[in-house]
Scaffold this active site. Structure first.
Site, short mmCIF file in Angstrom:
data_model
loop_
_atom_site.label_atom_id
_atom_site.label_comp_id
_atom_site.label_asym_id
_atom_site.label_seq_id
_atom_site.Cartn_x
_atom_site.Cartn_y
_atom_site.Cartn_z
N HIS A 77 -7.06 -4.77 10.63
CA HIS A 77 -7.55 -4.94 8.75
C HIS A 77 -5.44 -5.11 8.01
O HIS A 77 -4.77 -5.43 9.47
CB HIS A 77 -6.90 -2.47 8.72
CG HIS A 77 -6.28 -2.08 9.15
ND1 HIS A 77 -5.85 -1.70 9.81
CD2 HIS A 77 -4.54 -2.04 8.48
CE1 HIS A 77 -4.65 -0.45 10.17
NE2 HIS A 77 -3.61 -1.12 9.74
N ASP B 70 0.92 -1.21 -0.29
CA ASP B 70 0.36 0.10 0.33
C ASP B 70 0.83 1.33 -0.03
O ASP B 70 2.29 1.47 -0.07
CB ASP B 70 -1.66 0.14 1.33
CG ASP B 70 -0.36 -0.63 2.02
OD1 ASP B 70 0.86 -0.14 2.05
OD2 ASP B 70 -0.93 -0.71 3.70
N ASN C 83 -7.71 -2.78 14.38
CA ASN C 83 -8.90 -3.72 13.81
C ASN C 83 -9.10 -4.27 13.24
O ASN C 83 -10.09 -4.49 12.39
CB ASN C 83 -10.02 -1.74 13.34
CG ASN C 83 -8.82 -1.76 12.09
OD1 ASN C 83 -8.31 -2.23 12.08
ND2 ASN C 83 -9.70 -0.59 11.93
N GLU D 262 -9.84 -1.36 5.21
CA GLU D 262 -10.22 -1.58 6.62
C GLU D 262 -11.61 -2.26 7.03
O GLU D 262 -12.26 -3.01 5.75
CB GLU D 262 -10.67 0.11 7.11
CG GLU D 262 -9.80 1.13 6.86
CD GLU D 262 -8.62 0.89 8.25
OE1 GLU D 262 -8.85 0.15 8.64
OE2 GLU D 262 -7.71 1.80 7.65
C1 F6R Z 1 1.16 -2.00 6.30
C2 F6R Z 1 -0.03 -2.05 6.37
C3 F6R Z 1 -0.51 -2.31 7.69
C4 F6R Z 1 0.28 -2.09 8.76
C5 F6R Z 1 -0.98 -2.78 9.75
C6 F6R Z 1 -0.25 -2.71 11.35
O1 F6R Z 1 1.95 -2.07 4.99
O2 F6R Z 1 -0.58 -2.33 5.70
O3 F6R Z 1 -1.60 -3.25 7.66
O4 F6R Z 1 0.60 -3.58 8.56
O5 F6R Z 1 -1.16 -0.81 10.04
O6 F6R Z 1 1.05 -1.90 11.75
P1 F6R Z 1 1.91 -1.61 13.01
O7 F6R Z 1 2.76 -2.56 12.27
O8 F6R Z 1 2.60 -0.46 13.07
O9 F6R Z 1 1.23 -2.33 14.10
#
Ligand code: F6R
Length: 246
Positions: free
Chosen positions: A138, A67, A136, A143
């Site tokens: 995701h 992303d 959450n 989301e």
């Molecule tokens: C990042 C991504 C997000 C993260 C998620 C967890 O490319 O796609 O889905 O993997 O937000 O983030 P952290 O690792 O910071 O807890």
């Protein structure tokens, strides 16, 4: 699903890096699906260490990231392209021409998404997808409520994701409100998936995602349907999962 329970974040990062190393050694021209966020940083650091020791060669490897924020230039310090360059690509011998992150500067969102799906397709799909997981549930920027059937698309970020990511920006108002993300369908088409989770704050969502109902309300729950998922977590993140299965 296979689970590796590591004692702490450092150990979990080494386990995840070992799996990536095995993939690169077995198939040097593999396609890695990569993630940003705080979780994989330790994994990337470990890969860099092994590369510096001469144990790894990424010269034939391709990577496709999950992303990117919409509207950020690649040299913006908060862009995911910048993150990948500084946390991994600048330190290993991967050819940057073989690294892909959605083009956040492309204002035609349909074109940006179509082009990205085409990149995944012409590379023959993703061999090993690395995922983190949001509080959450995701994955990527998919989301709660995201349809499982989507490929790359443009999303409006939820309030919880905007506030979770605000720590990387000067203020919450600076966090972009939209992003390009691979969809759940794109993620599920990866041949193998490694989910890395760490810390007490992830323990409830880990249990929900892997033991709860499979529902778009918990996007990561779809991973229960993939036939080759490895969950790598530290004791803190896996604690509620283990309590529930014992
Ligand atoms: C990042 C991504 C997000 C993260 C998620 C967890 O490319 O796609 O889905 O993997 O937000 O983030 P952290 O690792 O910071 O807890």
């Amino acid at each position: 699903m296979r689970i590796y329970c590591a004692k702490d974040y450092y150990h979990a990062s080494r386990v995840a890096a070992n799996i990536i190393s095995a993939q690169v050694i077995m198939k040097p021209d593999c396609v890695l699906g990569l993630a940003t966020g705080s979780t994989p940083i330790g994994t990337y650091e470990q890969l860099i260490r092994w590369y510096e020791k001469g144990d790894l060669d990424f010269s034939e490897t391709h990577s496709i990231n999950l992303d990117e924020y919409r509207g950020l230039q690649p040299d913006n310090e908060q862009s995911y392209r910048y993150f990948m360059n500084t946390h991994l690509f600048d330190h290993i011998n991967i050819d940057k021409k073989n690294t892909y992150v959605p083009d956040g500067t492309q204002s035609d969102s349909e074109k940006a998404c179509r082009d990205y799906d085409e990149i995944i397709r012409i590379h023959g799909g993703i061999d090993l997808q690395i995922l983190g997981m949001g509080h959450n549930g995701h994955i990527g920027f998919n989301e709660p409520g995201s349809a499982f059937g989507k490929e790359t698309h443009c999303v409006k970020l939820s309030e919880s994701t905007i506030s979770a990511n605000a720590r990387f920006f000067d203020s919450v108002d600076d966090v972009p409100k939209e992003a390009y993300t691979m969809g759940i369908k794109s993620i599920m088409q990866a041949k193998k998936i490694v989910v890395i989770v760490s810390g007490d704050s992830k323990k409830d969502i880990v249990k929900k995602a892997f033991l709860g109902p499979i529902t778009p309300e918990v996007p990561a729950s779809v991973l229960q349907l993939h036939n080759d998922v490895i969950l790598v977590g530290d004791e803190a993140a896996l604690s509620e999962y283990y309590k529930a299965v014992q």
